[in-house]
Scaffold this motif. Structure first.
Motif, mmCIF file in Angstrom:
data_model
loop_
_atom_site.group_PDB
_atom_site.id
_atom_site.type_symbol
_atom_site.label_atom_id
_atom_site.label_comp_id
_atom_site.label_asym_id
_atom_site.label_seq_id
_atom_site.Cartn_x
_atom_site.Cartn_y
_atom_site.Cartn_z
ATOM 1 N N ASN A 113 0.644 -1.221 0.093
ATOM 2 C CA ASN A 113 -0.134 -0.070 0.087
ATOM 3 C C ASN A 113 0.751 1.386 0.106
ATOM 4 O O ASN A 113 0.530 2.073 -0.636
ATOM 5 C CB ASN A 113 -0.789 0.177 1.115
ATOM 6 C CG ASN A 113 -2.193 -0.532 0.900
ATOM 7 O OD1 ASN A 113 -2.931 -0.373 -0.002
ATOM 8 N ND2 ASN A 113 -2.813 -1.422 1.763
ATOM 9 N N ASP A 117 0.716 3.839 -3.060
ATOM 10 C CA ASP A 117 0.260 5.398 -2.549
ATOM 11 C C ASP A 117 1.414 6.416 -3.353
ATOM 12 O O ASP A 117 1.040 7.133 -4.198
ATOM 13 C CB ASP A 117 0.389 5.516 -1.097
ATOM 14 C CG ASP A 117 -0.891 5.008 -0.468
ATOM 15 O OD1 ASP A 117 -2.112 4.606 -1.261
ATOM 16 O OD2 ASP A 117 -0.949 4.868 0.977
ATOM 17 N N GLN A 121 0.616 8.647 -6.919
ATOM 18 C CA GLN A 121 0.666 9.879 -6.770
ATOM 19 C C GLN A 121 1.389 10.574 -7.952
ATOM 20 O O GLN A 121 1.166 11.735 -8.550
ATOM 21 C CB GLN A 121 1.045 10.527 -5.581
ATOM 22 C CG GLN A 121 0.378 10.399 -4.302
ATOM 23 C CD GLN A 121 -0.901 11.467 -4.383
ATOM 24 O OE1 GLN A 121 -0.674 12.461 -5.051
ATOM 25 N NE2 GLN A 121 -2.021 11.008 -3.645
#
Length: 141
Positions: A113, A117, A121
């Motif tokens: 995760n 993430d 982005q």
């Protein structure tokens, strides 16, 4: 005459080739960006896509190997090997389904995760820079 037959008989113009070339160029630029970004995080582009498709699977936070194979447009056995490599890196874990013991769910681990993430982005920022570059050309019949 069906759609495919109409497309086959349509004579392409210079602008059609230019649009196709530009689309493929922008798509490849984005892929190259993705390759570099994932390698900097210590994973492969395919591992990134696996993580993305697990977390992005509609209406739940896990996916089966079969569902991931469909999303990746890959062979089932290849995805099994990919999941195994990601599991060895601590990015994902397999879990037998509570509702159907024959089904194996693939879940993201905390480290998966976190990497996802960061990479997501970066990918969103890059996509914003390419806004408009991925417009599908108008096809006339």
């Amino acid at each position: 005459m069906n759609k495919l037959a109409r497309e086959a008989t349509h004579k392409l113009k210079k602008t059609d080739f230019e649009q196709l070339s530009e689309f493929r160029f922008q798509m490849r630029r984005f892929e190259r960006f993705s390759e570099n970004a994932t390698h900097e995080e210590g994973i492969t582009p395919l591992q990134y896509l696996l993580l993305l498709h697990i977390r992005g699977f509609p209406n739940r936070d896990w996916a089966t190997v079969g569902e991931l194979a469909e999303r990746l447009q890959a062979q089932h056995h290849g995805v099994v090997a990919l999941v195994s490599r990601c599991e060895a890196l601590g990015l994902v874990r397999r879990q037998v389904s509570d509702t159907d013991r024959r089904q194996v769910e693939v879940h993201l681990e905390k480290s998966g995760n976190e990497i996802l993430d960061k990479l997501a982005q970066l990918h969103r920022k890059e996509l914003k820079l390419l806004q408009g570059a991925f417009q599908v050309p108008q096809i006339k019949y």
